[in-house]
Design an enzyme around this catalytic site. Structure first.
Site, PDB file in Angstrom:
ATOM      1  CG  ASP A   1      -1.991   0.984   1.236  1.00  0.00           C
ATOM      2  OD1 ASP A   1      -2.306   1.660   0.062  1.00  0.00           O
ATOM      3  OD2 ASP A   1      -2.570   1.420   1.997  1.00  0.00           O
TER       4      ASP A   1
ATOM      5  CG  ASP B   1      -0.518   2.060   6.976  1.00  0.00           C
ATOM      6  OD1 ASP B   1      -0.864   1.157   7.728  1.00  0.00           O
ATOM      7  OD2 ASP B   1      -1.778   2.708   6.143  1.00  0.00           O
TER       8      ASP B   1
HETATM    9  P1  ADP Z   1      -3.931   3.691   8.734  1.00  0.00           P
HETATM   10  O1  ADP Z   1      -4.105   2.449   8.575  1.00  0.00           O
HETATM   11  O2  ADP Z   1      -5.031   4.375   9.394  1.00  0.00           O
HETATM   12  O3  ADP Z   1      -3.472   4.417   7.279  1.00  0.00           O
HETATM   13  P2  ADP Z   1      -1.087   4.517   9.242  1.00  0.00           P
HETATM   14  O4  ADP Z   1       0.057   3.944   9.921  1.00  0.00           O
HETATM   15  O5  ADP Z   1      -0.900   5.277   7.802  1.00  0.00           O
HETATM   16  O6  ADP Z   1      -2.525   4.293   9.662  1.00  0.00           O
HETATM   17  O7  ADP Z   1      -1.113   6.096  10.064  1.00  0.00           O
HETATM   18  C1  ADP Z   1      -2.224   7.076   9.977  1.00  0.00           C
HETATM   19  C2  ADP Z   1      -1.555   8.535   9.990  1.00  0.00           C
HETATM   20  O8  ADP Z   1      -0.980   8.588  11.371  1.00  0.00           O
HETATM   21  C3  ADP Z   1      -0.495   8.695   9.017  1.00  0.00           C
HETATM   22  O9  ADP Z   1      -1.138   9.217   8.033  1.00  0.00           O
HETATM   23  C4  ADP Z   1       0.378   9.682   9.750  1.00  0.00           C
HETATM   24  O10 ADP Z   1      -0.205  10.825   9.747  1.00  0.00           O
HETATM   25  C5  ADP Z   1       0.051   9.325  11.163  1.00  0.00           C
HETATM   26  N1  ADP Z   1       1.167   8.395  11.751  1.00  0.00           N
HETATM   27  C6  ADP Z   1       1.356   7.122  11.578  1.00  0.00           C
HETATM   28  N2  ADP Z   1       2.513   6.633  12.208  1.00  0.00           N
HETATM   29  C7  ADP Z   1       3.335   7.718  12.550  1.00  0.00           C
HETATM   30  C8  ADP Z   1       4.715   7.988  13.102  1.00  0.00           C
HETATM   31  N3  ADP Z   1       5.384   7.002  13.501  1.00  0.00           N
HETATM   32  N4  ADP Z   1       4.944   9.294  13.430  1.00  0.00           N
HETATM   33  C9  ADP Z   1       4.066  10.286  13.281  1.00  0.00           C
HETATM   34  N5  ADP Z   1       2.915  10.177  12.669  1.00  0.00           N
HETATM   35  C10 ADP Z   1       2.614   9.108  12.279  1.00  0.00           C
HETATM   36 MN    MN Z   2      -2.023   4.790   6.109  1.00  0.00          MN
END
Ligand code: ADP
Ligand code: MN
Length: 301
Positions: A232, A249
């Site tokens: 993804d 992610d």
């Molecule tokens: P989802 O499965 O909801 O898409 P993500 O892992 O993409 O989950 O995280 C969602 C959002 O959280 C990201 O778009 C980012 O803005 C924020 N985020 C995720 N991991 C981090 C991190 N390690 N540090 C800062 N922000 C994060």
């Molecule tokens: Mn995401």
């Protein structure tokens, strides 16, 4: 041992690990039920111990904007117990405010002794179970579904943790995984004191060529060395931090032997090429794909 052998071993580890995980989790559930440790007194004891750390998300701290519905949606009893566990293990001191709320998870800013952390808490509501069921087949007719579903969420979270580890091991820029417990993942916080890093999609990038090259290099190393395809990879799942791309992610990432790994790889590269084209880089899918598959990475080890 050559590269292939290593890859096979790795996969074996994966499935046996997951099996062991499942067994341990079911055992844990049985044990917890028979011990009845979720009786109110213990629960309130536990809660008073972690309440201070949860000031932010309880809306009692300096973050007044927190929606109280967040609390109800995210912090069910088992999730609070996971946070308790992570706090007593020293991986987490405070949980402050949500950074992002998605369909399947909330990501929070938190702190530990070593500084800020990002805490990804996967929802355990029915909606999430249904979503995950798209990936994992199961028979809806059997009882005990909610436990089973919860278990699937936990396996999913652990997969994200291990995929992060695997990518980090090859020197790729991902948040460093710190700890995982049930549906809660603690990782390195990507951002500064003011705000979390923006997604690449929302960032203004001065050197798109360099960034694209890195992302192709990332994908090549993940595929050839870490035996992993993200699945993804788009500008939504890449953060822009201190002039560099950090990939996030990674929960849906799969190994090469997965029946869809090649399809995922092509899709990932397609997304990267789309971003590149949008940023004025003249590159085609076939070219980028060739680079990913054929890039010589041996001198970098
Ligand atoms: P989802 O499965 O909801 O898409 P993500 O892992 O993409 O989950 O995280 C969602 C959002 O959280 C990201 O778009 C980012 O803005 C924020 N985020 C995720 N991991 C981090 C991190 N390690 N540090 C800062 N922000 C994060
Ligand atoms: Mn995401």
């Amino acid at each position: 041992m050559d590269e292939d052998d290593l890859g096979e071993l790795d996969e074996l580890d994966d499935s046996s690990f997951e099996e062991a995980e499942q067994k341990a989790f079911i055992k844990d559930l049985d044990r917890t039920d028979s011990f009845g440790w979720m009786n109110e007194k213990r629960y309130s004891n536990m809660f008073s111990k972690i309440e201070k750390g949860l000031q932010g998300v309880l809306g009692k701290g300096q973050f007044e904007w927190v929606d109280s519905r967040v609390f109800d949606q995210v912090f069910d009893r088992l999730t609070l117990m996971s946070l308790y566990k992570l706090m007593t293990q020293g991986h987490l001191d405070t949980l402050d405010f949500p950074i992002a709320r998605g369909k399947e998870a909330h990501v929070f800013h938190g702190t530990s002794d070593n500084g800020p952390v990002a805490v990804k808490i996967f929802h355990t509501s029915n909606a999430v179970f249904k979503n995950l069921m798209k990936y994992i087949e199961g028979d809806q007719r059997f009882g005990g579904l909610s436990r089973r579903h919860r278990k699937l969420v936990d396996i999913w979270v652990r997969k994200e943790y291990r995929n992060l580890l695997r990518l980090a091991k090859w020197g790729l820029r991902v948040p460093e995984p710190i700890a995982v417990h049930k549906n809660v993942l603690v990782m390195e916080y990507i951002g500064d004191a003011v705000s979390p890093a923006p997604r690449l999609r929302d960032a203004k990038v001065e050197n798109p060529e360099e960034v694209f090259d890195y992302l192709i290099h990332f994908t090549a190393t993940a595929w050839q060395k870490a035996n992993l395809v993200h699945g993804d990879l788009s500008a939504y799942n890449i953060l822009w931090h201190e002039g560099k791309a950090v990939v996030i992610d990674v929960g849906q990432g799969v190994v090469q032997s997965h029946p869809k790994s090649e399809e995922f790889l092509v899709r990932d590269v397609k997304q990267l090429v789309r971003w590149a084209n949008q940023n004025g880089i003249d590159v085609e899918l076939a070219e980028a794909l060739y680079d990913v598959l054929e890039m010589n990475l041996d001198e970098e080890e």
